[in-house]
Write a protein that holds these residues in place. Structure first.
Motif: not given
Length: 204
Positions: A119, A170-174, A178, A180, A191, A193-194, A199
């Motif tokens: 991503t 993928t990239v989260g809203t933060d 992220l 899986s 899951v 979360h970076c 990361c």
């Protein structure tokens, strides 16, 4: 008059597409001699045009698994597992058709690079998740330039229980990655979360 089903599907040069077209028209209740609506004929012509414009490029020898995304420079960035050397590679295309590209080995320590997923992070640079099959760990490569010729590597899940299966990033809203992936011991979906753009730290 309008061409019939048999005449239209015969225009598909791809044998697989031809076979699928015959099957789908039969399932839809069309007989081989029944007239085909204009919209269906248009779809066939569009398909043929798209096939004519497809150009195959050989980017990496023994590329068993791969993932591609359009980079922030508008050019394709490919993460690929080199099954001959058990390495993770990044391929950055020099143009939209990838007629030229630069290839960088990102990780070659052990059997690494299976099931890559790429991503573009909030920093506009590539972020790649992949499996370290030697240690059953989840790792991430963070590109530090657009071509991914410079990068950092981090182990996100060092539990030794990451299963031999796909990863997805993928990239989260933060703005952080992220991921899986499969827990091979518990048979669960996990899951990660970076905690930062590279990361280099994460919660799992």
């Amino acid at each position: 008059g309008a061409p019939n089903v048999q005449q239209v599907v015969a225009q598909l040069a791809d044998p697989v597409a031809y076979s699928n077209a015959v099957r789908l028209t039969q399932e839809a209740g069309y007989s081989p001699t029944q007239a085909v609506p204009t919209c269906v004929r248009a779809m066939v012509h569009a398909y043929r045009a798209s096939r004519a414009n497809v150009v195959a490029r050989s980017l990496s020898f023994d590329g068993a698994f791969s993932s591609v995304i359009s980079g922030s420079d508008g050019l394709p960035l490919v993460a690929v597992f080199d099954s001959n050397n058990n390495d993770l590679k990044a391929v950055h295309c020099a143009d939209a058709t990838c007629s030229a590209a630069t290839t960088t080995v990102l990780d070659s320590t052990g059997n690494v690079g299976r099931y890559p997923s790429v991503t573009v992070g909030a920093d506009g640079l590539g972020l790649i998740s992949y499996l370290d099959a030697t240690n059953s760990n989840l790792k991430v490569a963070h590109c530090t330039n657009l071509a991914c010729s410079a990068f950092t590597i981090a182990t996100v899940d060092a539990s030794g229980k990451v299963g031999d299966s796909q990863t997805s990033i993928t990239v989260g809203t933060d703005g952080f990655g992220l991921i899986s992936y499969y827990d091979g011991t518990g048979g669960d979906l996990d899951v990660a979360h970076c905690s930062n753009l590279a990361c280099s730290a994460a919660t799992t």
